[in-house]
Design a protein around this motif. Sequence first.
Motif, mmCIF file in Angstrom:
data_model
loop_
_atom_site.group_PDB
_atom_site.id
_atom_site.type_symbol
_atom_site.label_atom_id
_atom_site.label_comp_id
_atom_site.label_asym_id
_atom_site.label_seq_id
_atom_site.Cartn_x
_atom_site.Cartn_y
_atom_site.Cartn_z
ATOM 1 N N LEU A 123 0.841 -1.191 0.000
ATOM 2 C CA LEU A 123 0.000 0.000 0.000
ATOM 3 C C LEU A 123 0.878 1.243 0.000
ATOM 4 N N ARG B 96 0.773 5.762 -0.707
ATOM 5 C CA ARG B 96 0.019 7.008 -0.912
ATOM 6 C C ARG B 96 0.848 7.878 -1.855
ATOM 7 N N ASN C 254 -11.689 3.774 -9.763
ATOM 8 C CA ASN C 254 -11.024 3.522 -8.492
ATOM 9 C C ASN C 254 -11.678 2.388 -7.723
ATOM 10 N N ASN D 111 -10.423 -0.762 -9.194
ATOM 11 C CA ASN D 111 -8.997 -1.016 -8.929
ATOM 12 C C ASN D 111 -8.610 -0.915 -7.457
ATOM 13 N N LYS D 112 -9.621 -0.847 -6.588
ATOM 14 C CA LYS D 112 -9.396 -0.782 -5.135
ATOM 15 C C LYS D 112 -8.481 0.383 -4.733
ATOM 16 N N LEU D 113 -8.736 1.533 -5.331
ATOM 17 C CA LEU D 113 -8.014 2.759 -4.998
ATOM 18 C C LEU D 113 -8.948 3.708 -4.267
ATOM 19 N N GLU E 61 -4.488 6.439 -2.757
ATOM 20 C CA GLU E 61 -3.976 5.360 -1.931
ATOM 21 C C GLU E 61 -4.395 4.024 -2.537
ATOM 22 N N GLY E 62 -3.478 3.060 -2.498
ATOM 23 C CA GLY E 62 -3.778 1.728 -2.991
ATOM 24 C C GLY E 62 -2.508 0.931 -3.194
ATOM 25 N N HIS F 163 -1.419 -0.740 -8.777
ATOM 26 C CA HIS F 163 -2.611 -0.015 -9.241
ATOM 27 C C HIS F 163 -2.348 1.487 -9.339
ATOM 28 N N PHE G 14 -5.414 2.592 4.751
ATOM 29 C CA PHE G 14 -6.009 3.706 4.016
ATOM 30 C C PHE G 14 -6.446 4.821 4.967
ATOM 31 N N SER H 285 -10.372 5.582 3.426
ATOM 32 C CA SER H 285 -10.950 4.260 3.176
ATOM 33 C C SER H 285 -12.388 4.271 2.670
ATOM 34 N N GLU I 210 -13.949 6.422 -2.763
ATOM 35 C CA GLU I 210 -13.298 6.070 -4.024
ATOM 36 C C GLU I 210 -12.618 7.309 -4.599
#
Length: 154
Positions: free
Chosen positions: A9, A11, A45, A48-50, A66-67, A71, A99, A102, A105
Amino acid sequence: MSEQTPDQLIRMTYTSKATFTPLNDKKEGYDRNIINILTTSRRQNRKNKLVGALYFGNGYFFQCLEGAKQHIDALYAKLEKDERHTELKVLSLEPIEKFAFSSWEMKYAAIDQDVPSFLKSYGLDKFDPYHFTPEMTAELIHILQSANEGMAEA
């Protein structure tokens, strides 16, 4: 900084200049270009889990993402080709444990009242993230984290 793994992870905070002239939609109170960017960002996002936050002022974007490193890297490669902005500059890149954004998105922060006092505390008259120090970048990220969202899901 230690070497980062693809799934670590991170940032990343960057700035860029808009290539469009902001056009406010008087009825909505928001720029149509920004609404389109937020709609696309939130959809992509989520996929792509961002997570992150965006501030737009004085023709400049200030965005914190953040992710997973892989990604973030993939998104940054797309951002470099996006014709809606130019002159991308990474302001900070750091590993994180969890995150800070969190539940967003892509948070569009309503910090218009906070930014003038932030700028004034550093002796600046206008928003221009290209001149931010690492301390200023970190402070604005903190302001974004604690801000209310300025625009609901588009």
